[in-house]
Design an enzyme around this catalytic site. Sequence first.
Site, PDB file in Angstrom:
ATOM      1  N   GLY A  19      -4.944  24.305  22.730  1.00 27.69           N
ATOM      2  CA  GLY A  19      -5.605  23.052  23.053  1.00 27.69           C
ATOM      3  C   GLY A  19      -6.979  22.972  22.426  1.00 27.69           C
ATOM      4  N   MET A  23     -15.515  20.709  24.519  1.00 25.99           N
ATOM      5  CA  MET A  23     -16.460  21.811  24.680  1.00 25.99           C
ATOM      6  C   MET A  23     -15.963  23.118  24.079  1.00 25.99           C
ATOM      7  SD  MET A  23     -17.609  21.011  28.602  1.00 25.99           S
ATOM      8  CE  MET A  23     -15.932  20.905  29.182  1.00 25.99           C
ATOM      9  N   ASN A  25     -12.275  25.343  22.230  1.00 26.20           N
ATOM     10  CA  ASN A  25     -10.909  25.387  21.741  1.00 26.20           C
ATOM     11  C   ASN A  25     -10.225  26.606  22.351  1.00 26.20           C
ATOM     12  OD1 ASN A  25     -11.407  23.156  20.069  1.00 26.20           O
ATOM     13  ND2 ASN A  25     -12.144  24.467  18.413  1.00 26.20           N
ATOM     14  N   ASP A 135     -16.124  20.994  38.147  1.00 30.41           N
ATOM     15  CA  ASP A 135     -15.279  20.157  37.285  1.00 30.41           C
ATOM     16  C   ASP A 135     -13.814  20.302  37.680  1.00 30.41           C
ATOM     17  OD1 ASP A 135     -14.770  18.312  35.272  1.00 30.41           O
ATOM     18  OD2 ASP A 135     -14.533  19.841  33.720  1.00 30.41           O
TER      19      ASP A 135
END
Length: 674
Positions: A19, A23, A25, A135
């Site tokens: 993915g 912010m 990889n 988050d």
Amino acid sequence: MMERGYLVSGRYEILDTLGEGGMANVYLAEDTILHRQVAVKVLRMDLQHDQATIRRFQREAKATSELSHPNIVGVYDVGTDNGMQYIVMEYVAGDNLKTFIDQHYPLPLPEVIEMMTQVLSAVQLAHSQGIIHRDLKPQNILVTASGQVKIADFGIAVALNDKSVTQTNSLLGSVHYISPEQARGGMATPQSDIYALGIILYELLMGKVPFSGDSAVTIALKHFHDEIPSLRQFNHQIPQALENVVLRATAKDPEQRYQSAAAMAADLQTSLDPERANEPRFVPVVADSNLAETKVLSDLPNEVRESELASPDQAATATNTEPDPVAPNVKRRLPKWSWWLIGGAGAVILIVALVLLLGKKDVTVPDLSGMSVNEAKLTLQDKNLKIGQTDYEHSNQVAKDLVIRSDPSVKTSVKSGSTVNLVLSSGAKTYTIGDYRDQDYDTVKSKLQRAGFTVKRKNKNSETVAAGQIISQSVKAKKKVVPKQTTITLTVSQGPALVSLRDLSMYTKQEAQEYAENVGLKVTFGTSEYSADFASGTVMSQNPAAGTSVASGSTITLVLSKGAEPASSSSAADSSSENQQTEETTTFDKTITIEPATASNDSESASGSSTTAGSTFLIYIGDAKNSLSTVYKKIENVTATQKLTLSFEVKDDNSATYRIVRDGVDYANETIKP
């Protein structure tokens, strides 16, 4: 981007890209030392040179690596490779929760509760160690093929918080779960994570988030202005108690939310209980006026903040502000009466200040259930309260060292500065298992059930332990266990095994001894007798009789036949001569009814009627042509009543005898004449 085959720090071989985000990889890699697949998360190149971001990234990653929990993605390694900051994590094969919801909605309510319970358990551990996720969203929760959930990205959002103002797309992905206080620019707290968990629970139940809009600001404004849409209005199958969990977790005021993830989990797990079927809808208290203030979202791009959050009045104020025309070094003269006025005002202010300082306002005791002592202390300090006495008691629902309840209780109004006593859990009450061998089963079972155990019985024959007493137990003596969580199996003696004696008629001595040895019996032989019906050396009678149930180890007595009694030669010759002159032969029939054996009560059907199994009949005839020592006829698998006709042949006025044995037990025996 990293190419396939690249060795990160000479150890982790890149296999594929999992993915790409705003912010970091994420890559699938092979740990060439431990030979396992891992996920390698690498900070984006444009963030690799910010030292503050790097320090936060490393600090948070190391803290996260200390979180060991089955529902948190494990962190294996943290390092730098050619200036690239990376984290090596557990590789979880499966979709994220967002994709899982899209593919499987609607989900059964028990499955929703199970998945949320796993998430809450992980968040509780993080909070107890001072880590706030900040988050939480379905995209950061992975689901394995077996249904286990694992939270990822602990600490990454924190580490990149200052840089997120340039990552508009990343914020758009998180703003659907952002708490009102975060949306206003306030600091994130454990209650901020609780709010996000409430939104995630809403999405699991509805298949979508509660608020949507054209921009991040529009959605954020809804979070602190709009009420959460009713779940039950769209799905009446959702109990009010379950909707209340969502409503309480997403209360606008953080103080009205659950004070811990453990408290939310405890409420969630009972939300389907019938006892809560008539629970009223949760209605939060009207929020404090301070909550209505709207601050600029710190996580939005500058151009978005200026265009969507600043009001025309604020813009005008910002652009038309002019400096004070009076220079700071110019003194103004005031009339004398003004000084009296100023002095009087000062006295009034001083009196008010003293009243405020000396007077203690009322505050409400917060919900401390499920918190650790440190969490409770911080929560009370926010209310200007302090911890008083702490006591312990056993609890099957609350983990050890967490708060069960407070005194005064939650929502009680007390004076600011008051002390609040806590009752902490000492864990579930344990019970020391005793040695129950050779004790009466019914007595031990009653004792254990009163203590809260689940007791199961297993029967076993024993020649040394009396019937009804315990032979062994599944939990060892002296072991300490929690009764509510323990099932103990007791093996109970049925006494010696019972043997149903076989009909040993016409068995030889050796055959009878072998049978007795095989079934655990002892055998003795009585004085042999003459018998014309049984061959010499075969069993002619037994005690106990055939079909009798005896205990293993019992003794049976057998009598062997010596054959027919011998007669003198002269009388035999005379008799033979006489018989040849006078004997006449007569034949006749006898009809007999035979029925199969009826099953015992233990084999009765559920309706209460008895059932029959196929029976075997042995027919013996003693007449001029047949001997009772030889089976005349054998009939097997008789399941219904039937008629049987026997033919006899006798000489002169002699009688005939027939004997019928059913399933090894004498059924009929009769001597008849023509």
